[in-house]
Design a protein around this motif. Structure first.
Motif, PDB file in Angstrom:
ATOM      1  N   THR A  47      31.855  46.886  88.938  1.00 35.08           N
ATOM      2  CA  THR A  47      30.955  47.220  87.850  1.00 35.08           C
ATOM      3  C   THR A  47      30.643  48.710  87.834  1.00 35.08           C
ATOM      4  O   THR A  47      30.514  49.315  86.776  1.00 35.08           O
ATOM      5  N   TYR A  48      30.549  49.317  89.007  1.00 31.68           N
ATOM      6  CA  TYR A  48      30.229  50.745  89.119  1.00 31.68           C
ATOM      7  C   TYR A  48      31.456  51.531  89.536  1.00 31.68           C
ATOM      8  O   TYR A  48      32.249  51.083  90.350  1.00 31.68           O
ATOM      9  N   ARG A  49      31.605  52.729  88.952  1.00 41.78           N
ATOM     10  CA  ARG A  49      32.675  53.656  89.344  1.00 41.78           C
ATOM     11  C   ARG A  49      32.056  55.004  89.673  1.00 41.78           C
ATOM     12  O   ARG A  49      31.128  55.455  88.999  1.00 41.78           O
ATOM     13  N   TYR A  50      32.555  55.642  90.692  1.00 40.79           N
ATOM     14  CA  TYR A  50      32.115  56.987  91.032  1.00 40.79           C
ATOM     15  C   TYR A  50      33.263  57.707  91.733  1.00 40.79           C
ATOM     16  O   TYR A  50      34.135  57.078  92.316  1.00 40.79           O
ATOM     17  N   GLY A  51      33.264  59.016  91.603  1.00 44.48           N
ATOM     18  CA  GLY A  51      34.342  59.776  92.206  1.00 44.48           C
ATOM     19  C   GLY A  51      34.167  61.265  91.988  1.00 44.48           C
ATOM     20  O   GLY A  51      33.084  61.736  91.632  1.00 44.48           O
ATOM     21  N   ILE A  52      35.240  61.993  92.214  1.00 38.54           N
ATOM     22  CA  ILE A  52      35.221  63.447  92.044  1.00 38.54           C
ATOM     23  C   ILE A  52      36.165  63.814  90.902  1.00 38.54           C
ATOM     24  O   ILE A  52      37.174  63.138  90.674  1.00 38.54           O
ATOM     25  N   LYS A  53      35.811  64.878  90.196  1.00 41.46           N
ATOM     26  CA  LYS A  53      36.615  65.308  89.056  1.00 41.46           C
ATOM     27  C   LYS A  53      36.664  66.830  89.042  1.00 41.46           C
ATOM     28  O   LYS A  53      35.660  67.487  89.291  1.00 41.46           O
ATOM     29  N   ALA A  54      37.833  67.362  88.739  1.00 34.36           N
ATOM     30  CA  ALA A  54      38.012  68.814  88.637  1.00 34.36           C
ATOM     31  C   ALA A  54      38.672  69.138  87.308  1.00 34.36           C
ATOM     32  O   ALA A  54      39.585  68.425  86.869  1.00 34.36           O
ATOM     33  N   ILE A  55      38.175  70.190  86.662  1.00 39.28           N
ATOM     34  CA  ILE A  55      38.730  70.638  85.389  1.00 39.28           C
ATOM     35  C   ILE A  55      38.948  72.146  85.477  1.00 39.28           C
ATOM     36  O   ILE A  55      38.027  72.889  85.819  1.00 39.28           O
ATOM     37  N   PHE A  56      40.158  72.577  85.189  1.00 36.65           N
ATOM     38  CA  PHE A  56      40.487  73.995  85.166  1.00 36.65           C
ATOM     39  C   PHE A  56      41.096  74.305  83.816  1.00 36.65           C
ATOM     40  O   PHE A  56      41.931  73.555  83.319  1.00 36.65           O
ATOM     41  N   GLY A  57      40.672  75.412  83.228  1.00 39.62           N
ATOM     42  CA  GLY A  57      41.190  75.707  81.910  1.00 39.62           C
ATOM     43  C   GLY A  57      41.293  77.187  81.615  1.00 39.62           C
ATOM     44  O   GLY A  57      40.690  78.027  82.282  1.00 39.62           O
ATOM     45  N   PHE A  58      42.080  77.468  80.594  1.00 42.73           N
ATOM     46  CA  PHE A  58      42.236  78.818  80.079  1.00 42.73           C
ATOM     47  C   PHE A  58      42.330  78.718  78.571  1.00 42.73           C
ATOM     48  O   PHE A  58      43.200  77.999  78.045  1.00 42.73           O
ATOM     49  N   GLU A  59      41.409  79.365  77.898  1.00 40.26           N
ATOM     50  CA  GLU A  59      41.310  79.347  76.445  1.00 40.26           C
ATOM     51  C   GLU A  59      41.217  77.915  75.929  1.00 40.26           C
ATOM     52  O   GLU A  59      40.223  77.249  76.166  1.00 40.26           O
ATOM     53  N   ASP A  60      42.231  77.390  75.248  1.00 39.97           N
ATOM     54  CA  ASP A  60      42.146  76.081  74.608  1.00 39.97           C
ATOM     55  C   ASP A  60      42.846  74.965  75.372  1.00 39.97           C
ATOM     56  O   ASP A  60      42.958  73.851  74.869  1.00 39.97           O
ATOM     57  N   ILE A  61      43.319  75.228  76.582  1.00 46.19           N
ATOM     58  CA  ILE A  61      44.046  74.217  77.354  1.00 46.19           C
ATOM     59  C   ILE A  61      43.347  74.006  78.695  1.00 46.19           C
ATOM     60  O   ILE A  61      43.063  74.959  79.417  1.00 46.19           O
ATOM     61  N   ASN A  62      43.066  72.744  79.019  1.00 46.23           N
ATOM     62  CA  ASN A  62      42.453  72.382  80.293  1.00 46.23           C
ATOM     63  C   ASN A  62      43.354  71.420  81.045  1.00 46.23           C
ATOM     64  O   ASN A  62      43.991  70.555  80.457  1.00 46.23           O
ATOM     65  N   VAL A  63      43.377  71.550  82.357  1.00 43.43           N
ATOM     66  CA  VAL A  63      44.057  70.610  83.244  1.00 43.43           C
ATOM     67  C   VAL A  63      42.966  69.894  84.017  1.00 43.43           C
ATOM     68  O   VAL A  63      42.046  70.538  84.529  1.00 43.43           O
ATOM     69  N   PHE A  64      43.037  68.569  84.092  1.00 43.26           N
ATOM     70  CA  PHE A  64      42.001  67.834  84.803  1.00 43.26           C
ATOM     71  C   PHE A  64      42.626  66.850  85.780  1.00 43.26           C
ATOM     72  O   PHE A  64      43.774  66.432  85.629  1.00 43.26           O
ATOM     73  N   ALA A  65      41.859  66.494  86.795  1.00 43.03           N
ATOM     74  CA  ALA A  65      42.243  65.465  87.759  1.00 43.03           C
ATOM     75  C   ALA A  65      40.974  64.788  88.243  1.00 43.03           C
ATOM     76  O   ALA A  65      39.941  65.431  88.407  1.00 43.03           O
ATOM     77  N   SER A  66      41.065  63.485  88.430  1.00 33.82           N
ATOM     78  CA  SER A  66      39.920  62.745  88.963  1.00 33.82           C
ATOM     79  C   SER A  66      40.416  61.740  89.991  1.00 33.82           C
ATOM     80  O   SER A  66      41.532  61.226  89.903  1.00 33.82           O
ATOM     81  N   TYR A  67      39.568  61.482  90.975  1.00 36.19           N
ATOM     82  CA  TYR A  67      39.864  60.528  92.038  1.00 36.19           C
ATOM     83  C   TYR A  67      38.635  59.661  92.236  1.00 36.19           C
ATOM     84  O   TYR A  67      37.540  60.170  92.446  1.00 36.19           O
TER      85      TYR A  67
END
Length: 78
Positions: free
Chosen positions: A33-53
């Motif tokens: 029922t519950y989810r939790y974790g870590i998330k990282a977002i890196f971006g430049f101008e209009d493009i972002n790269v993300f990852a979550s665990y």
């Protein structure tokens, strides 16, 4: 990040002997029922790269394999 699952719904639509069939089902499907974790977002101008665990497992205790989902991708801002 943290989250709470409100519910689950599955709908199947298929043809059997040229007759359209529908099947609907609601349930928890043994998911946590519950989810939790870590998330990282890196971006430049209009493009972002993300990852979550997820630090929590996908399935409830003893109801499936011990699996911690990972997700990654691109976001575009317009």
């Amino acid at each position: 990040y943290a989250g709470y699952r409100l519910g689950g719904h599955v709908k199947y639509v298929y043809k059997l002997d040229n007759v359209k069939m529908k099947y609907e089902n609601s349930g928890d499907y043994f998911l946590n029922t519950y989810r939790y974790g870590i998330k990282a977002i890196f971006g430049f101008e209009d493009i972002n790269v993300f990852a979550s665990y997820d630090l929590s497992t996908l399935y409830a205790e003893g109801k499936g394999p011990e699996l911690n989902p990972i997700c990654f991708g691109l976001n575009f801002t317009f």
